[in-house]
Enzyme design. Sequence first.
Site, PDB file in Angstrom:
ATOM      1  N   GLU A  37      57.371  16.603  25.683  1.00 58.81           N
ATOM      2  CA  GLU A  37      57.543  18.041  26.216  1.00 58.81           C
ATOM      3  C   GLU A  37      58.120  18.811  24.957  1.00 58.81           C
ATOM      4  O   GLU A  37      57.576  20.093  24.822  1.00 58.81           O
ATOM      5  CB  GLU A  37      58.323  18.331  27.378  1.00 58.81           C
ATOM      6  N   CYS A 194      40.150  26.259  31.848  1.00 59.71           N
ATOM      7  CA  CYS A 194      40.411  27.539  31.991  1.00 59.71           C
ATOM      8  C   CYS A 194      41.021  28.124  30.414  1.00 59.71           C
ATOM      9  O   CYS A 194      42.089  28.883  30.578  1.00 59.71           O
ATOM     10  CB  CYS A 194      41.183  27.943  33.055  1.00 59.71           C
TER      11      CYS A 194
END
Length: 349
Positions: A37, A194
């Site tokens: 992360e 998207c």
Amino acid sequence: MSPIPNFSTRLIQWQKQHGRNHLPWQVKDPYSVWLSEIMLQQTQVATVLDYYPRFLNRFPNVGTLSDAAEDDVLSLWAGLGYYSRARNLHKAAKQVVGQFGGEFPQTRQELETLCGVGRSTAAAISAFAFNQRETILDGNVKRVLCRVFALDGNPQDKKFENRLWQLAESLMPSENHDMPAYTQGLMDLGATVCKRSNPLCRQCPMSDICEAKKQNRIAELPRKKTAAEVQTLPLYWLIVRDRQGRILLHKRPAKGIWGGLYCVPCFENLDGLHQAARNLNLDSDGLTEQAAFTHRLTHRLLMITPFTADERPSENFSDSLWVAQESLADYGLPKPLLNYLNQAQSSLF
């Protein structure tokens, strides 16, 4: 029917069938999840896939990372950019060992106390590693939400961001065990379908409930941030070799460009460069100006002009670090410098 009840179910089913399910950090080990992360902040997956296994091989757990020298951490990070991430990573590892007994905390609130871990990153770690019901809200997720729900607002407005957080929290699945697939689905949908430009609406599981699509506002939403002005910053490198052919390196300050990395003496003006040459007992008239080149950072364009010394320093200085050409990669040099020295070594000296 409101799209909210269907959102998480659609997303989880889509992720399991069409999402990214073979990334090396898709594990339950919180250390591995945390490392990925941090690396993925402002960095594309393809780039992290190159760095992640090497870093994990060198520092397989939080203890080994905590015990490591900062220089070793930075040398493995060299080329990933945003070097404050590496320094914070090292500090956070020491926090986990010193404050949490070597075990990662499971709650988002405790994870947020670690250096370099904000709300969205903490939520991702708690969701992936511990199945906690916490939502992420990175740039990809904001784009998905703004389009599916036709939310229009200034992305730099705190009230609008809080509205997005509230919506994101309302969309989470009710079952904890669904959180890893749901969270990965948010990331995958924004990154692969998207997309900011040329979105693949026909492949989107939200296509029939997407309000931006119905209103023909996909290109409009989300609103773009005001572009930050790109400043041009001149830099001057002093490239010096001693009588053994070793290159002089200095460690950069922790704050600023290439913070904490080793670099040749680097200056923002020529006066500083000439003073450094005099300190090395080098004649400023004996410096050769090489062809300047540019290097782009996020909000800065560096105009770098290297200078090489035509003579060797008359003595070795105890506070200086002299490194052989073949060992440069071990010192975590800025990528443009390492590339320059490797490409130009035969012609510079």
